[in-house]
Design a protein around this motif. Structure first.
Motif, PDB file in Angstrom:
ATOM      1  N   ALA A 102      44.757  34.575  37.737  1.00  0.00           N
ATOM      2  CA  ALA A 102      44.266  35.173  38.556  1.00  0.00           C
ATOM      3  C   ALA A 102      42.695  34.692  38.944  1.00  0.00           C
ATOM      4  O   ALA A 102      41.523  34.740  37.620  1.00  0.00           O
ATOM      5  CB  ALA A 102      44.080  36.177  39.378  1.00  0.00           C
ATOM      6  N   SER A 103      42.036  34.115  40.105  1.00  0.00           N
ATOM      7  CA  SER A 103      40.468  33.650  39.539  1.00  0.00           C
ATOM      8  C   SER A 103      39.499  34.730  40.095  1.00  0.00           C
ATOM      9  O   SER A 103      40.324  35.631  40.725  1.00  0.00           O
ATOM     10  CB  SER A 103      40.978  32.026  41.068  1.00  0.00           C
ATOM     11  OG  SER A 103      40.852  32.800  41.820  1.00  0.00           O
ATOM     12  N   PHE A 104      38.357  34.161  39.999  1.00  0.00           N
ATOM     13  CA  PHE A 104      37.543  35.248  40.273  1.00  0.00           C
ATOM     14  C   PHE A 104      36.610  34.438  41.058  1.00  0.00           C
ATOM     15  O   PHE A 104      35.816  33.688  40.545  1.00  0.00           O
ATOM     16  CB  PHE A 104      37.084  35.230  38.933  1.00  0.00           C
ATOM     17  CG  PHE A 104      35.587  36.574  39.247  1.00  0.00           C
ATOM     18  CD1 PHE A 104      35.707  37.895  40.241  1.00  0.00           C
ATOM     19  CD2 PHE A 104      33.957  37.056  38.881  1.00  0.00           C
ATOM     20  CE1 PHE A 104      34.683  39.111  40.273  1.00  0.00           C
ATOM     21  CE2 PHE A 104      33.903  37.487  38.589  1.00  0.00           C
ATOM     22  CZ  PHE A 104      33.455  38.973  39.250  1.00  0.00           C
ATOM     23  N   SER A 105      35.892  35.131  41.910  1.00  0.00           N
ATOM     24  CA  SER A 105      34.875  34.301  42.777  1.00  0.00           C
ATOM     25  C   SER A 105      33.893  35.587  42.837  1.00  0.00           C
ATOM     26  O   SER A 105      34.372  37.041  43.354  1.00  0.00           O
ATOM     27  CB  SER A 105      35.553  34.222  44.791  1.00  0.00           C
ATOM     28  OG  SER A 105      36.405  33.385  44.203  1.00  0.00           O
ATOM     29  N   PHE A 106      33.132  35.008  42.723  1.00  0.00           N
ATOM     30  CA  PHE A 106      31.442  36.038  42.935  1.00  0.00           C
ATOM     31  C   PHE A 106      30.029  35.135  43.705  1.00  0.00           C
ATOM     32  O   PHE A 106      30.248  34.242  43.861  1.00  0.00           O
ATOM     33  CB  PHE A 106      30.753  36.153  41.463  1.00  0.00           C
ATOM     34  CG  PHE A 106      30.536  35.049  40.736  1.00  0.00           C
ATOM     35  CD1 PHE A 106      29.148  34.780  40.437  1.00  0.00           C
ATOM     36  CD2 PHE A 106      31.169  34.047  39.277  1.00  0.00           C
ATOM     37  CE1 PHE A 106      29.019  33.185  39.867  1.00  0.00           C
ATOM     38  CE2 PHE A 106      31.712  32.827  39.461  1.00  0.00           C
ATOM     39  CZ  PHE A 106      29.901  32.314  39.207  1.00  0.00           C
ATOM     40  N   ALA A 107      30.326  36.159  44.099  1.00  0.00           N
ATOM     41  CA  ALA A 107      28.479  37.265  45.093  1.00  0.00           C
ATOM     42  C   ALA A 107      27.550  36.591  44.183  1.00  0.00           C
ATOM     43  O   ALA A 107      27.698  37.045  42.464  1.00  0.00           O
ATOM     44  CB  ALA A 107      29.093  37.588  46.042  1.00  0.00           C
ATOM     45  N   GLY A 176      32.590  40.598  43.369  1.00  0.00           N
ATOM     46  CA  GLY A 176      33.314  39.679  42.850  1.00  0.00           C
ATOM     47  C   GLY A 176      34.648  39.822  43.844  1.00  0.00           C
ATOM     48  O   GLY A 176      34.365  41.099  43.903  1.00  0.00           O
ATOM     49  N   LYS A 177      35.537  39.305  44.196  1.00  0.00           N
ATOM     50  CA  LYS A 177      36.147  39.100  44.706  1.00  0.00           C
ATOM     51  C   LYS A 177      37.890  38.717  43.871  1.00  0.00           C
ATOM     52  O   LYS A 177      37.875  37.394  43.124  1.00  0.00           O
ATOM     53  CB  LYS A 177      36.983  38.775  45.726  1.00  0.00           C
ATOM     54  CG  LYS A 177      36.673  39.808  46.795  1.00  0.00           C
ATOM     55  CD  LYS A 177      36.588  39.512  47.903  1.00  0.00           C
ATOM     56  CE  LYS A 177      36.249  40.483  49.613  1.00  0.00           C
ATOM     57  NZ  LYS A 177      36.226  39.357  50.214  1.00  0.00           N
ATOM     58  N   VAL A 178      38.791  38.961  43.048  1.00  0.00           N
ATOM     59  CA  VAL A 178      39.602  39.015  42.047  1.00  0.00           C
ATOM     60  C   VAL A 178      41.134  38.327  43.885  1.00  0.00           C
ATOM     61  O   VAL A 178      41.763  39.131  44.050  1.00  0.00           O
ATOM     62  CB  VAL A 178      40.408  40.051  40.923  1.00  0.00           C
ATOM     63  CG1 VAL A 178      41.780  39.321  40.690  1.00  0.00           C
ATOM     64  CG2 VAL A 178      39.744  40.561  40.314  1.00  0.00           C
ATOM     65  N   ASP A 179      41.629  36.915  42.756  1.00  0.00           N
ATOM     66  CA  ASP A 179      42.105  36.005  44.307  1.00  0.00           C
ATOM     67  C   ASP A 179      43.619  36.425  43.655  1.00  0.00           C
ATOM     68  O   ASP A 179      43.994  35.177  42.133  1.00  0.00           O
ATOM     69  CB  ASP A 179      42.020  35.360  44.893  1.00  0.00           C
ATOM     70  CG  ASP A 179      42.818  34.769  45.408  1.00  0.00           C
ATOM     71  OD1 ASP A 179      43.308  35.187  46.384  1.00  0.00           O
ATOM     72  OD2 ASP A 179      42.433  33.709  46.075  1.00  0.00           O
ATOM     73  N   VAL A 180      44.803  37.489  43.822  1.00  0.00           N
ATOM     74  CA  VAL A 180      45.786  37.078  43.173  1.00  0.00           C
ATOM     75  C   VAL A 180      47.228  36.400  44.440  1.00  0.00           C
ATOM     76  O   VAL A 180      47.490  37.387  45.853  1.00  0.00           O
ATOM     77  CB  VAL A 180      46.326  38.439  42.757  1.00  0.00           C
ATOM     78  CG1 VAL A 180      47.528  38.333  42.170  1.00  0.00           C
ATOM     79  CG2 VAL A 180      44.837  39.381  41.734  1.00  0.00           C
ATOM     80  N   PHE A 181      47.328  35.412  43.355  1.00  0.00           N
ATOM     81  CA  PHE A 181      48.328  34.022  44.547  1.00  0.00           C
ATOM     82  C   PHE A 181      48.167  34.047  45.898  1.00  0.00           C
ATOM     83  O   PHE A 181      49.028  34.218  46.450  1.00  0.00           O
ATOM     84  CB  PHE A 181      49.863  35.685  44.744  1.00  0.00           C
ATOM     85  CG  PHE A 181      49.925  36.634  43.882  1.00  0.00           C
ATOM     86  CD1 PHE A 181      51.198  35.188  42.513  1.00  0.00           C
ATOM     87  CD2 PHE A 181      50.675  37.945  43.868  1.00  0.00           C
ATOM     88  CE1 PHE A 181      51.635  36.471  41.663  1.00  0.00           C
ATOM     89  CE2 PHE A 181      51.661  38.036  42.439  1.00  0.00           C
ATOM     90  CZ  PHE A 181      51.835  37.686  40.862  1.00  0.00           C
TER      91      PHE A 181
END
Length: 216
Positions: A102-107, A176-181
């Motif tokens: 899963a990708s990790f988008s961070f602020a 941040g947020k972990v983006d799954v699927f």
């Protein structure tokens, strides 16, 4: 012979037929409710098993790994009035490896720099994104304040420079947020703590040890 003997009815009365019909409908309704409850319980059980499998595999967050790639001097602001002071601005580039599917988008995050147990610098982490099972970079603008150094620390710093290596400790907290699927988004915070020895006079990272972990 008595011709007035009572003749028993050979068919059910309307009231008894209605009772039998009502009983049959009640039995059918009870059976349907039982089937519906069983199907619902089965679906919920399968859903629970699926969620457990997801959390143990796909949704299980594995700790990323970080590595300080470079530290560049991008600013020097000396004080023109006594006592002599200066603020140094460094651009730190950190490589990040994300082992998760899963990708990790961070602020924007924050980081601190310690020298011999004393905070001597602060940094802001620029927002970014690290792809799933991939690599990315983070850039931090670190400001080192000379007034954080006491006379004893300055004397020790001179000794470290003369010895050819200056030890620092750095810590970062990045939300941040972990983006799954693509539709499941989980809030997460990535932490990184590193011990770095900055080589002199080559002005590069001589050695480093980092400990990274993520909390949902």
């Amino acid at each position: 012979m008595d011709t007035t003997a009572t003749v028993l009815p050979t068919h059910a009365t309307p009231s008894s037929s209605k009772a039998i019909a009502d009983g049959g409908l009640h039995e059918m309704s009870r059976r349907r409710c039982l089937i519906c409850a069983t199907a619902t319980a089965t679906v919920l059980l399968l859903l629970a098993v699926t969620l457990v499998v997801l959390f143990l595999t796909v949704l299980r967050v594995r700790d990323p790994s970080t590595r300080l790639v470079s530290a560049q001097l991008v600013g020097l602001a000396p004080s023109l009035t006594p006592p002599l002071q200066f603020n140094v601005t460094l651009l730190l580039t950190v490589a990040v490896h994300n082992p998760n599917p899963a990708s990790f988008s961070f602020a924007s995050g924050s980081a601190q720099l310690w020298y011999r147990g004393i905070i001597v610098g602060n940094a802001e982490v620029e927002p970014g994104r690290v792809p799933s099972r991939g690599d990315g970079t983070m850039e931090m603008v670190m400001t080192v304040l000379s007034d954080s150094f006491t006379p004893d620390m300055m004397a020790q710093l001179i000794k470290d420079v003369e010895a050819g290596g200056v030890p620092f400790d750095a810590g970062a907290r990045i939300p941040g947020k972990v983006d799954v699927f693509g539709f499941i988004k989980l809030h997460a915070v990535a932490y990184s703590d590193c011990h770095v020895v900055f080589g002199v006079p080559e002005m590069s990272v001589r050695s480093q040890e980092c400990s990274d972990h993520t909390k949902l």
